[in-house]
Design a protein around this motif. Sequence first.
Motif, PDB file in Angstrom:
ATOM      1  N   ARG A  17       4.936   1.964   1.465  1.00 16.06           N
ATOM      2  CA  ARG A  17       4.576   2.908   2.744  1.00 16.06           C
ATOM      3  C   ARG A  17       3.918   1.484   3.237  1.00 16.06           C
ATOM      4  NH1 ARG A  17       2.544   7.765   4.871  1.00 16.06           N
ATOM      5  NH2 ARG A  17       0.410   7.616   5.809  1.00 16.06           N
ATOM      6  N   ARG A  68      -6.045   5.116   5.359  1.00 17.74           N
ATOM      7  CA  ARG A  68      -4.949   6.174   5.398  1.00 17.74           C
ATOM      8  C   ARG A  68      -3.798   5.510   4.939  1.00 17.74           C
ATOM      9  NH1 ARG A  68      -2.334   6.970  10.042  1.00 17.74           N
ATOM     10  NH2 ARG A  68      -1.899   5.294  11.208  1.00 17.74           N
ATOM     11  N   GLN A 107      -2.785   5.298   1.518  1.00 19.32           N
ATOM     12  CA  GLN A 107      -2.221   5.742   0.540  1.00 19.32           C
ATOM     13  C   GLN A 107      -1.504   7.074   0.777  1.00 19.32           C
ATOM     14  OE1 GLN A 107      -5.446   6.150  -2.080  1.00 19.32           O
ATOM     15  NE2 GLN A 107      -4.664   4.922  -3.526  1.00 19.32           N
ATOM     16  N   ARG A 108      -0.353   7.417   0.071  1.00 20.16           N
ATOM     17  CA  ARG A 108       0.296   8.863   0.375  1.00 20.16           C
ATOM     18  C   ARG A 108       0.851   8.976  -1.166  1.00 20.16           C
ATOM     19  NH1 ARG A 108       4.816   9.720   3.512  1.00 20.16           N
ATOM     20  NH2 ARG A 108       6.178   9.827   1.546  1.00 20.16           N
ATOM     21  N   GLU A 109       0.501  10.289  -1.666  1.00 18.73           N
ATOM     22  CA  GLU A 109       1.172  10.399  -3.020  1.00 18.73           C
ATOM     23  C   GLU A 109       2.833   9.924  -3.223  1.00 18.73           C
ATOM     24  OE1 GLU A 109       1.156  11.434  -7.093  1.00 18.73           O
ATOM     25  OE2 GLU A 109      -0.694  11.444  -5.455  1.00 18.73           O
TER      26      GLU A 109
END
Length: 183
Positions: A30, A110, A112-114
């Motif tokens: 990401r 913002r 991080q995202r699983e």
Amino acid sequence: TDIRAAEFEVKVGGKKLEVVTAESTQSPMRIALVVSDAGTGGFQGGLTHFIQKLTGRAEFALISVVVQPEIIVDYSSESSVLREGLRRLEARGLQRGAQLLETIHDLTKRAQREGTRPVIVVVRVGGEATTTLSGKVVRDQLRKSGAILHVISTVGAQRAAPSSAREGISKEQAQLHDDEAIE
């Protein structure tokens, strides 16, 4: 892609550890691409190539920082969306004073995202605004976010001689000045 565990060396506190396995990750990246180019559009071609090389392995956000940060593309892996966003990174009027540290600090919140690996890539030409935000605060927030930061900068070749070479100031003052500039 064929690197083996035996080809790595890992040390913690100076003590060598055994690497048991090594394999390519399956988690997509990401990537937040922060463009602090003073509005020149100078990184447009390189970023286009970068995104093309990582298509299918990452999602991208494009953030332009001429002065204030502007989200050109919020995280996407859609080729047409990214192509349109890259088009918007053409020359957009020369201006200095980008709020780069603030932008990086905000992105860490913002990033991080699983199921993804957060990465922030900054491309810059220099001339950013001074800030009251300390480098330590940004580094701590970066560490907490788990994001990896890469900075590609055209600044360096035109850097001034070290302060210690300047006349009329003590070595201690010169070192403090250099430390502040590096920070």
